[in-house]
Design an enzyme around this catalytic site. Structure first.
Site, short mmCIF file in Angstrom:
data_model
loop_
_atom_site.label_atom_id
_atom_site.label_comp_id
_atom_site.label_asym_id
_atom_site.label_seq_id
_atom_site.Cartn_x
_atom_site.Cartn_y
_atom_site.Cartn_z
N SER A 85 40.48 35.58 41.68
CA SER A 85 41.57 36.38 41.17
C SER A 85 41.75 36.31 39.64
CB SER A 85 42.86 35.97 41.86
OG SER A 85 43.23 34.66 41.51
N SER A 93 39.17 31.08 42.55
CA SER A 93 39.69 32.08 41.60
C SER A 93 39.43 31.80 40.12
CB SER A 93 41.19 32.28 41.81
OG SER A 93 41.41 33.06 42.94
N LYS A 130 46.52 33.52 32.27
CA LYS A 130 46.63 34.28 33.52
C LYS A 130 48.09 34.60 33.78
CE LYS A 130 45.04 34.12 38.35
NZ LYS A 130 44.36 33.32 39.38
#
Lengths: 489, 95
Positions: free
Chosen positions: A154, A178, A79
């Site tokens: 996210s 997330s 990420k």
């Protein structure tokens, strides 16, 4: 079968038998990325050259007869809020568009020590604020199961890339869901570890008392393998906890006999999609058939937890994002005559609308006159929520809920309605509020063929029970064998 | 609680953000909606309940006061939008 279709534990086996090389794995994933990235858009940065180079170095070493470490030569996706030395870390924000971290996050250091190979940095909602990856400054990510739908967020890039076989596994971060929510929406396995189990050093901070890094993987076994690598106390994160290292792969046993599972009735009530509800009840039945004791219970904290979450997370975010001032790193405006204008214009031009919304909310609840009414009250209600979980865990080993109230929604469907978007976090947020571990595992697909995930939550630091229950369930329902993303439009 | 323009502008100023007119309208509306929703916590009884500040029981974590050279100046300055002689460069603040 292409190499990119295998799980990591299958790849490890093949590497051990010398049936394949690290370069072959890496090339297979890079080829897959080339095929699918135009549709999925999971990446912010693809590190093709360094990945190939590392893989061939490892293959040379093995050819020389040297021993390969367990995860050596296995690719991974990261990420883009995890700091990687020498490779851009953007948080999918204009503010950090050109930021190259001078150091590695602790989790990155650990995966580098294992000699794993990064394939690149994955898309996310800007500064991890969002549940759809539509708030990325660069581009939205598309759900591999239906390209017109969001992948969740996210960590939407991470979950979509794993689902699309563009990376064998990935790291994400979870502040209010997330990791788990995009895992659910993309049909993969995602774990938010107990707060304090994994060092947050080098994770660009959103809400420090809630953030936690965790693995997103194709199956439960891979998840345990990756968690094994990233846990551990770190001097650089004072909230990381000193505990004896656990081998989570030891919990991969098919046995839930006698396990007590609580099923909170509030999470199968209003606001939960009918098909999601049915999938959850079916899951409960499967656990019962496997010997677990499933019992309906009450956990009436969803709405309060969501309110507490948006107060505390935004308060912490407004404080954490104060560092972006256009001076030391990040975006600097071209329009200024004095220092104050650098601050104001850099922040106004550098942050996207959702980030500003949360900074404003956070600043509001922390401002004089409102601090006690909102922030302090929220912290007290946070204690109430923790106590509620504690009460349930006196009776149950696990709590079973949906991960998300709905399957993946359409791109653009909720992006103009912040409150609607926030309500989608109702099943995951309470777990962060209480600092508990929670995992989303795919249960089935709905009538449109979209994946539905269920969430298992355990006591603090009891990831082992989650792994045991998740593994047993996975071996029974065999989701990956039955369903694969179709990339349909 | 009703939120007005002045309050939103004051908050934006504290947060070092400039809002255009349509943004002001939009954020005011969002803020109102979210705070109305957040009002639900006022129905929770918190008499004699302490605040949760952090999740684990760590309290005053100490370490040895030893010097470690972590990052060098040059590397840290690479991300600076403007620098001069090994320092961050900003506009003049004192006349």
């Amino acid at each position: 079968m292409e190499l990119y279709e295998f799980t990591v534990h299958e790849l490890i086996e093949k590497l051990d038998k010398k049936e394949i090389t690290s370069s072959q794995i890496t090339e297979s994933y890079l080829k897959r990325i080339k095929e699918k990235e135009k549709d999925v858009q999971a990446f912010v940065t693809i590190t093709e050259d360094s990945a190939k180079e590392k893989a061939s170095e490892i293959d040379e070493k093995i050819k020389r007869g040297e021993k390969r470490e367990k995860l050596e030569g296995i690719p991974i996706g990261l990420k883009d809020n995890l700091c990687t030395k020498g490779v851009k870390t953007t948080c999918s924000s204009k503010m950090l568009e050109n930021f190259v971290s001078p150091y590695d996050a602790t989790v990155i250091k650990k995966i580098n020590e294992e000699k794993m190979i990064s394939l690149g940095k994955l898309n996310m909602d800007e500064f991890a604020m969002g549940g759809s990856t539509e708030y990325s400054y660069f581009h939205p990510t598309h759900n591999p199961w239906n390209l017109n739908r969001v992948p969740g967020g996210s960590s939407g890039g991470s979950a979509a890339a794993v689902a699309a076989n563009m990376v064998p596994w990935a790291l994400g971060s979870d502040t209010g869901g997330s990791i788990r929510q995009p895992s659910s929406l993309c049909g993969v396995v995602g774990l938010k570890p107990t707060y304090g189990l994994v060092s947050r050093y080098g994770l660009v901070a959103f809400a420090s008392s809630l953030d936690q890094i965790g693995p997103i993987t194709k199956d439960v076994e891979d998840n345990a393998i990756l968690l094994n690598i990233i846990t551990g106390h770190d001097e650089k994160d004072t909230t990381s906890v000193k505990r004896e290292k656990v081998d989570y792969t030891k919990s991969l046993v098919k046995d839930v006999n006698g396990l007590k599972i609580g099923l909170p009735k509030e999470f199968i009530g209003d606001g939960i999609d009918e098909e999601v509800k049915n999938a959850l009840l079916e899951t409960a039945k499967i656990y019962e058939s496997l010997g677990a004791k499933v019992e309906e219970c009450s956990l009436d904290i969803g709405k309060q937890a969501l309110a507490v979450y948006y107060i505390i997370a935004c308060a912490e975010a407004s404080s954490n994002l104060g560092r972006f001032d256009g001076i030391r790193y990040g975006y600097r405006t071209e329009k200024f005559d004095n220092l104050r204008e650098i601050y104001i214009n850099s922040r106004t031009e550098g942050f996207g609308p959702e980030v500003k919304r949360r900074i404003i909310l956070g600043t509001y609840v922390l401002s004089s006159g409102y601090y006690d009414a909102y922030y302090k009250k929220a912290q007290k209600v946070r204690t109430v929520i923790r106590n509620e979980y504690q009460r349930l865990f006196e009776k149950y080993d696990l709590i079973l809920t949906p991960t998300s109230p709905t399957v993946a929604f359409g791109i653009g469907e909720k992006s103009n309605n912040p409150l609607q978007m926030y309500l989608a976090d109702i099943c995951t947020v309470p777990v962060n509020i209480a600092g508990l571990p929670g995992m989303s595992i795919p249960a089935t697909v709905n009538s449109e063929g979209m994946p539905i995930g269920i969430q298992l939550v355990a006591k603090h630091f009891d990831e082992e029970t989650i792994f045991r229950a998740a593994y047993t369930f996975e071996q029974k329902v065999k989701f990956r064998e039955k369903y694969q993303p179709k990339f349909k439009n | 609680m009703q939120i007005n323009d002045e309050e939103v502008l004051h908050i934006a100023k504290l947060a070092r953000l400039k809002l255009k007119d349509d943004e002001l309208e939009n954020y005011k509306k969002n803020l109102q909606e979210i705070l109305d929703f957040a009002d639900t916590i006022n129905h929770v009884n918190t008499d004699n309940i302490g605040e949760t500040i952090g999740i684990n029981e760590n309290y005053n974590v100490f370490r040895k006061d030893e010097i470690h050279q972590e990052n060098n100046r040059e590397e840290l300055l690479k991300n600076a939008p403007s620098q001069d002689e090994g320092m961050f460069r900003i506009p003049k603040v004192i006349n």
